[in-house]
Design an enzyme around this catalytic site. Structure first.
Site, PDB file in Angstrom:
ATOM      1  N   CYS A 126       0.823  -1.225   0.000  1.00  0.00           N
ATOM      2  CA  CYS A 126       0.000   0.000   0.000  1.00  0.00           C
ATOM      3  C   CYS A 126       0.856   1.275   0.000  1.00  0.00           C
ATOM      4  CB  CYS A 126      -0.892   0.048   1.229  1.00  0.00           C
ATOM      5  SG  CYS A 126      -1.836  -1.436   1.521  1.00  0.00           S
TER       6      CYS A 126
HETATM    7  O1  KQY Z   1      -4.158  -0.110   2.328  1.00  0.00           O
HETATM    8  C1  KQY Z   1      -4.149   0.878   1.658  1.00  0.00           C
HETATM    9  N1  KQY Z   1      -3.964   0.769   0.357  1.00  0.00           N
HETATM   10  C2  KQY Z   1      -4.376   2.194   2.203  1.00  0.00           C
HETATM   11  C3  KQY Z   1      -4.749   2.188   3.599  1.00  0.00           C
HETATM   12  C4  KQY Z   1      -5.172   3.537   4.028  1.00  0.00           C
HETATM   13  C5  KQY Z   1      -5.322   3.662   5.453  1.00  0.00           C
HETATM   14  C6  KQY Z   1      -5.514   5.078   5.861  1.00  0.00           C
HETATM   15  N2  KQY Z   1      -5.540   5.219   7.256  1.00  0.00           N
END
Ligand code: KQY
Length: 376
Positions: A356
């Site tokens: 992420c």
């Molecule tokens: O997992 C993701 N691609 C993004 C997670 C975002 C979390 C924001 N607190």
């Protein structure tokens, strides 16, 4: 900033490659916000730096940093990591960065999706997100790549491609009314086909239990090669993840990819279950407009949230009882890559993991050299 191209990648002969294809490099952002990263983001910054250094062993890494943090980040990151001033609302480059697309001649362009902080004012994770909305075009400008502006909300973490026409997604995320309430499944498929050149879209149901992105695919499953998928697995029937992973497995068994192949599925054990501790939650500074966190909350922990670098696999270490076993399993799945683990609990506490916080820029295929004709 450059004006977007008005056609679509598919119309221009561009496709979204698999992450396992060669990269030009990797982009990340620097975590700062104290409502999402405990203790003024200091432990998270250490974890992000460790990820950047692990990836930099395999390919060039660029980290975008808020101007006020530039000096600190520059000191924390090895000289071989490029650090650039770049404003953002948080540090999830997978979702706010561009999705690279390539054509047969080796050209690379980027798709700039609309972003609404994982749900906008209907369950999104923070407000505002206007700086995040500009990150993809800045990255493409720096890389000197042309940009397609996709006319719908989509996050890089909500799609995985095999590079051969298959796209893996979840219904929980892509059909969530907090993303594109005006679009149904068929319309979303049409747009995904246009912007990734997919010809076969494989829909899984729900993502990882309690994943605050509304079930991003990149926490649940990913392609390790065309026709081969790693899937987060849970053997405990009493755990809410059990039914989710089982349903995903059954759908994958029934599905075929764009070339008509059945999938080989590697089951990757779930860490934990893991929860946020009261001490960890107390290290956050609550802020209006941001989803609050509490001790005892289940964390959406997954080893599938790894990053494929050129010749490497950078894997989150999340559970000492399982880490070594999972690294060995991934090494078997990727015999020609070096598997590297990075302690990642601090990233998990922010709501995601290594995949992420990273976004690759594909290298594209190098143009074939013309064969010299032999004189007769
Ligand atoms: O997992 C993701 N691609 C993004 C997670 C975002 C979390 C924001 N607190």
């Amino acid at each position: 900033m450059s004006e977007p191209i008005t056609s679509t990648p598919a119309a221009d002969g561009f496709r979204m490659p698999g992450e396992f294809e060669p990269h030009r490099g990797c982009w990340m952002l620097w975590p700062v916000r104290s409502d999402n990263w405990r203790e003024q983001a200091v432990p998270a910054q250490r974890a992000f730096a460790a990820v950047a250094h692990a990836i930099a062993r395999f390919e060039p890494v660029t980290v975008g940093v808020a101007p006020a943090q530039y000096a600190l980040a520059r000191r924390a990151l090895e000289p071989r990591v490029r650090v650039l001033r770049l404003e953002s609302d948080d540090a999830w480059m997978r979702d706010v960065g561009p999705t690279g697309v390539v054509d047969r001649r080796g050209a690379v362009r980027g798709v700039d999706w609309h972003f609404n902080a994982w749900g906008g004012l209907q369950g999104g994770l923070y407000f505002p997100w206007d700086r995040d909305e500009l990150v993809a075009r800045r990255v493409l400008d720096v890389e000197g790549l042309a940009r397609y502006r996709a006319p719908f909300v989509c996050e890089g973490g909500s799609i995985h491609a095999d590079g051969e026409g298959t796209l893996l997604v979840t219904e929980e995320c892509l059909l969530n009314p907090n993303r594109n309430p005006q679009l149904g499944r068929r319309q979303i498929e049409t747009l995904l086909r246009a912007y990734t050149a997919a010809t076969q879209i494989v829909w899984l149901g729900r993502g990882v239990f309690n994943d605050e992105t509304d079930g991003h695919i990149d926490n649940l499953a990913c392609f390790v090669a065309p026709g081969e998928i790693a899937l987060l697995w849970c053997d405990d029937r009493r755990d809410p993840q059990y039914a989710i992973s089982r349903d995903a497995f059954e759908r994958l068994q029934d599905a075929r990819d764009a070339r008509g192949r059945r999938f080989k599925v590697h089951k990757i054990p779930m860490p934990g279950p893991l929860e946020m501790t009261a001490i960890e939650a107390a290290g956050l500074v609550p802020r209006a407009g941001t989803k609050p966190r509490r001790g005892g909350e289940r964390l959406a922990a997954s080893y599938v949230n790894f990053y494929l670098a050129n010749g490497g696999v950078v894997v989150p270490l999340l559970d000492p009882r399982l880490d070594a076993r999972v690294l060995a399993q991934l090494q078997q799945i990727f015999p020609r890559r070096r598997v590297v683990g990075v302690p990642a609990r601090e990233i998990l506490l922010g709501g995601g993991n290594i995949h992420c916080i990273t976004q690759q820029i594909p290298r594209g295929r190098l143009p074939q050299r013309r064969r010299q004709s032999t004189p007769k």
